[in-house]
Structures are given as C-alpha cells and as structure tokens.
Design a protein around this motif. Sequence first.
Motif, PDB file in Angstrom:
ATOM      1  N   SER A 194      34.997  45.718  32.523  1.00 11.92           N
ATOM      2  CA  SER A 194      36.022  46.436  33.285  1.00 11.92           C
ATOM      3  C   SER A 194      35.665  47.906  33.444  1.00 11.92           C
ATOM      4  CB  SER A 194      37.384  46.286  32.596  1.00 11.92           C
ATOM      5  OG  SER A 194      37.749  44.923  32.484  1.00 11.92           O
TER       6      SER A 194
ATOM      7  N   THR B 174      39.805  44.525  37.381  1.00 13.90           N
ATOM      8  CA  THR B 174      38.742  43.691  36.818  1.00 13.90           C
ATOM      9  C   THR B 174      39.197  42.996  35.546  1.00 13.90           C
ATOM     10  OG1 THR B 174      37.081  45.199  37.717  1.00 13.90           O
ATOM     11  CG2 THR B 174      36.360  43.685  36.001  1.00 13.90           C
TER      12      THR B 174
ATOM     13  N   ALA C  11      42.277  42.265  34.733  1.00 10.46           N
ATOM     14  CA  ALA C  11      43.273  41.258  35.094  1.00 10.46           C
ATOM     15  C   ALA C  11      42.614  40.007  35.673  1.00 10.46           C
ATOM     16  CB  ALA C  11      44.268  41.847  36.098  1.00 10.46           C
ATOM     17  N   VAL C  12      41.608  40.198  36.490  1.00  9.20           N
ATOM     18  CA  VAL C  12      40.918  39.047  37.091  1.00  9.20           C
ATOM     19  C   VAL C  12      40.209  38.228  36.022  1.00  9.20           C
ATOM     20  CG1 VAL C  12      39.012  38.383  38.590  1.00  9.20           C
ATOM     21  CG2 VAL C  12      40.661  40.093  39.357  1.00  9.20           C
TER      22      VAL C  12
ATOM     23  N   GLY D 278      40.907  38.079  32.853  1.00  6.74           N
ATOM     24  CA  GLY D 278      41.936  37.415  32.055  1.00  6.74           C
ATOM     25  C   GLY D 278      42.526  36.205  32.758  1.00  6.74           C
ATOM     26  N   TYR D 279      42.758  36.339  34.067  1.00  2.94           N
ATOM     27  CA  TYR D 279      43.290  35.219  34.858  1.00  2.94           C
ATOM     28  C   TYR D 279      42.310  34.047  34.864  1.00  2.94           C
ATOM     29  CZ  TYR D 279      44.515  32.507  39.013  1.00  2.94           C
ATOM     30  OH  TYR D 279      44.819  31.487  39.877  1.00  2.94           O
ATOM     31  N   LEU D 280      41.028  34.332  34.996  1.00  2.91           N
ATOM     32  CA  LEU D 280      40.025  33.270  35.009  1.00  2.91           C
ATOM     33  C   LEU D 280      39.994  32.513  33.689  1.00  2.91           C
ATOM     34  CD1 LEU D 280      37.031  35.039  36.820  1.00  2.91           C
ATOM     35  CD2 LEU D 280      38.731  33.505  37.809  1.00  2.91           C
TER      36      LEU D 280
ATOM     37  N   VAL E  83      42.571  32.348  31.393  1.00  2.28           N
ATOM     38  CA  VAL E  83      43.858  31.678  31.139  1.00  2.28           C
ATOM     39  C   VAL E  83      43.975  30.402  31.950  1.00  2.28           C
ATOM     40  CG1 VAL E  83      46.363  31.902  31.412  1.00  2.28           C
ATOM     41  CG2 VAL E  83      45.047  33.781  30.435  1.00  2.28           C
ATOM     42  N   THR E  84      43.536  30.431  33.192  1.00  2.78           N
ATOM     43  CA  THR E  84      43.656  29.264  34.072  1.00  2.78           C
ATOM     44  C   THR E  84      42.494  28.285  33.930  1.00  2.78           C
ATOM     45  OG1 THR E  84      42.570  30.484  35.878  1.00  2.78           O
ATOM     46  CG2 THR E  84      44.986  30.555  35.761  1.00  2.78           C
ATOM     47  N   ASN E  85      41.553  28.566  32.999  1.00  2.03           N
ATOM     48  CA  ASN E  85      40.375  27.702  32.803  1.00  2.03           C
ATOM     49  C   ASN E  85      39.607  27.541  34.112  1.00  2.03           C
ATOM     50  OD1 ASN E  85      38.695  26.289  31.120  1.00  2.03           O
ATOM     51  ND2 ASN E  85      39.837  24.358  31.235  1.00  2.03           N
ATOM     52  N   TRP E  86      39.450  28.644  34.837  1.00  5.65           N
ATOM     53  CA  TRP E  86      38.879  28.622  36.184  1.00  5.65           C
ATOM     54  C   TRP E  86      37.408  28.224  36.171  1.00  5.65           C
ATOM     55  CZ3 TRP E  86      35.160  30.991  39.176  1.00  5.65           C
ATOM     56  CH2 TRP E  86      35.329  30.912  40.570  1.00  5.65           C
TER      57      TRP E  86
ATOM     58  N   LEU F 251      44.941  32.699  47.163  1.00  4.82           N
ATOM     59  CA  LEU F 251      43.715  33.494  47.208  1.00  4.82           C
ATOM     60  C   LEU F 251      43.097  33.499  48.605  1.00  4.82           C
ATOM     61  CD1 LEU F 251      41.864  32.741  43.856  1.00  4.82           C
ATOM     62  CD2 LEU F 251      42.951  34.852  44.577  1.00  4.82           C
TER      63      LEU F 251
END
Length: 508
Positions: A182, A211, A213-214, A216-218, A220-223, A233
């Motif tokens: 980040s 950066t 947040a992105v 972290g989102y990846l 958490v969502t198991n992206w 998106l």
Amino acid sequence: MLTFVIRRLGASVLVLLGASFIIYVLAANAGDPLEDLRASTAINKEQLIQARITLLNLDVPAPLRYFIWLGGVLRFFIGDFDLGKNLAGQEVTALVGSSMWQTIQLVTFATIIAIVIGVAIGMTTALRQYSGYDYSVTFLAFLFFSLPVFFVAVLLKQYVAIGFNNFLADPVIPPVTIVVLSLISGFVWMSIIGGDPKPRLIVFGSATLITAAVLGYLLVTNWFQYPGLGPVLILGLGALGAVAGTAISTGISNRRALYASLVPPVLGALLWYPLQFVMTVQASAWLVPILIGAFLVGGGAIGYAMGLHDKWVAARGGAASGAFVAILLVLDRIMQSWPDYVTNTGGRPIATIGGSTPDLHGSIWIGMLDSYTHLLLPTVALLLISLASYSRYARASLLEVMNQDYVRTARAKGLTERTVIMRHAFRNAMIPIATIIAFDVGGLIGGAIITERIFAWKGMGSLFQDALDHVDMNPLMAFILIVSALTVIANLLADVAYSILDPRIRVG
C-alpha cells in the motif's frame, strides 16, 4: 499516392529477389543436408540418401535450385502456392502456418502492450522531466533492457509461475505485506501526479488506503481462488475507463461525450445476468467478436444520438467505451472458469513451458484461459525487454515537439494543456514511434528465438533455428520470405502513416 506505392513495391520486389538469391546460395553451401544420413548405420542408407536428394533436388547446383524454389513461390498467383518440403518430407506451408500462429500469439501481445505502455510512460516522463518519477522510470527501464532475456525468463519462472502457484495453495497475504504494498502504491501515484505538496499528500493517502482496501477485499472474498468482476466492478471499471478516455480525448468539459461514454458501462452492468446464460449455453468462438462488435456499434450509435453538435466525437467515445465494457464482460466470464482450470492443471495453473496444456478438456473459456496462462511469462519477458526503447523514444520525441514554435503558439492562444498535448504535440511525436514499429515487424513475425527456446514455443523463431542447424533450405527460405515481405509492407504503411500523423508530409 498510388504511384508512390507501386514504385516502392516494385523496388522492394527487386531487393527481395536479390537478397533471397544471395541468402539461398550462401546457406546452401554452409553445410550438408545429408549429414545425418551419411552417419547413419541403417541398411538402406543409400536409398534414404537418394530419396532425399530426389525430394529436395540436391543434385541441382544451389543457384539453379533457387529458381526451382522461386517457381513454387510464384505459383501463388495461380492459386498453387508451394514452399516445398523439409528434410522430413513435411509440407513447409503447413509448418509455417502453425509456427506463424504460435508466434503471432506470443509476440503480438507483448509488442502491442509494450507500445501502449511504453508510449504512455514516455509521455508522462516527458511531462514530468527531471522529476523523481522520471529518474525512477528511466532507471527501471534501462535495468530490464540491459538484462539478458534468458535471465529475466528464469526469474519469471521462479517468482511468477512457481511462486504464484505455491501461493494459490494457501492464498494469504500477511498484514505487513499489505502495508508495504500500500505504501509503495501511494509513493508511485504521488510521484506520477506530482504538483504541490498538499495535493501529492492527498494522492499518497488516497492511493495507500485504496490499495489496502482492495487487497483486504480480495482476501476476505477469497478472490484468488474464485475470481470474477460481477456487475458492480464492470460498472465501476467501465465508468472509470469512460471518464479517463473522455478526459484524454475531448476533456471532461464535453458533457455530451462524457455521458455517451458512461452509457455502455450501465448497459453492461444491466445485461450481465442475461449474458451469463448466453455465454454459458451458446458459447462459441464467434461469441467474443460478436459481443465486442455489438457493444462497439451500439456505443457508437448511442454517442451519435446524444452528441447534438459533436455527434462524431461522442460516437467515438461511446464506441470505445462499449468495446472496453465488452472486453470486461468477456474477461469476467473467463475468470469464472478459473476454479475448473486450476483443477484440470493439478493446482499449478501458471505454465512455464509450451503453448497449451495437453489433453485439456472444457469450454472455450477454459481454452482461452489456458492460452492466456501460457502467454503470461513469455509476454512479460518480451515486454520488460522492449519497454525501454518505446518509452525512451516517446519521451525524447515528445520533449522535442513540446519545444517547437507551433506548440508555444497554441499555448499562447489560451488552449488547455490537454488540447496542446493531445491534438498538437502527440501526433507529431508519434512519427519516430511509427518508424520503430515498422522496423520491429520483422522481429515480430520472425519470433523471439531465445524466448521461444526457453518457454518451449514452436514458433517462427524455432522453425528458423532448426532449419539453420540442419541446412533445411525450404523452411529457411520460407522464413526469410515471410519476414522480408512483412517488413517491406510495414515500412510502406509507416510512410503512409507519416502523412496521417502530420498533414505537412505528403507521400508522392
């Protein structure tokens, strides 16, 4: 113009004939195409030698044999194109067809991306001359340019392929890594934007938080295991692309063009659910170009209808935005095939060798994903090596143009900086880039011999190397013919492009 083209083509044909004759004679006398058979212990060795002599006309002197080969090439005009056979008796035409397709996949992507990114980096560094961003980009560009391609390829195999495949087994990013990435993102965007300290600090903080947040989102969502874009998106990225494209091409102040560019992302988000059914049930090779063409035409029609006095400007923005949204939709559908593809590849999806996975089964989306994963490493290797030349030429060319009298006059008239750069300086700055691209076409189709060897791609480079090693004249001359012809055509198109980029230049 027509007279110029005919004159250039006529002169080029004479040059090609002379050069190909010299190459044929020199290569034919550089070795013995019967060497492997002479060392053979087979009982029918003499029959094999005589069969190859008959097949390849080896009992004819090399200068006369050239004209036999040339006769097969000239039969192209009567619809019977013949490039002969190789030492193994295979048709060279079929070998060239498959090899050229492999090379087009491998090198075209790398070259197009290198041109786009290189020109963008060159322009931004020219506008931020002698800044920290300029020095950093120059250092990194020449660092990769100076590294041997095989060394870059080994690093990519180790840290991108093997490292990422290991990461997928347990996709966890430590908090310290998130913080470091980040902060790096914040510094990069702050250096690119530049300006006074206060705006730079705002950009630094915003980029750092976004950066983090992105990432972290990846997580958490198991992206990483179940990637995808989805309607939200697609809407967000499409709108961001529409705003950026409008800002560059016409300026945000042109509201009609901006609104026309924002319509396709909205339509893409609304049509996401029904298109999932179409792209799953009716999946075919024609679906992708049809989808992109439909969004391109539809976006152009919407822009033309909304443009009022700037119909064609709005239509251009709407068409570009529509094509971008269609690409996002296709990319989203390909990403949805990722879990099945990982299973089919034994949990090692990023390939290190070859152009495809043997015995791979599944939909066309899995096939596309397989092609992209095999293209990833060699594309990045070629991209890093060639990025420096495009970025440096673009930077130098734009700096030279920005000091011209007509640019100062445009500024004196009160035109915005975007208008001065994009409409007055950019087109003339692209003339040297057009020349470089024309010279690179030969290497584009000729293939990257070292890269193809490292990643086990059977392209034009490998075909040329094998033909040269075994004095296999027909594949060798097919390579020379194709590369030479395409280089001549590319240079001719570059001459025509000069008159398009700069109206003061007349081709005649």
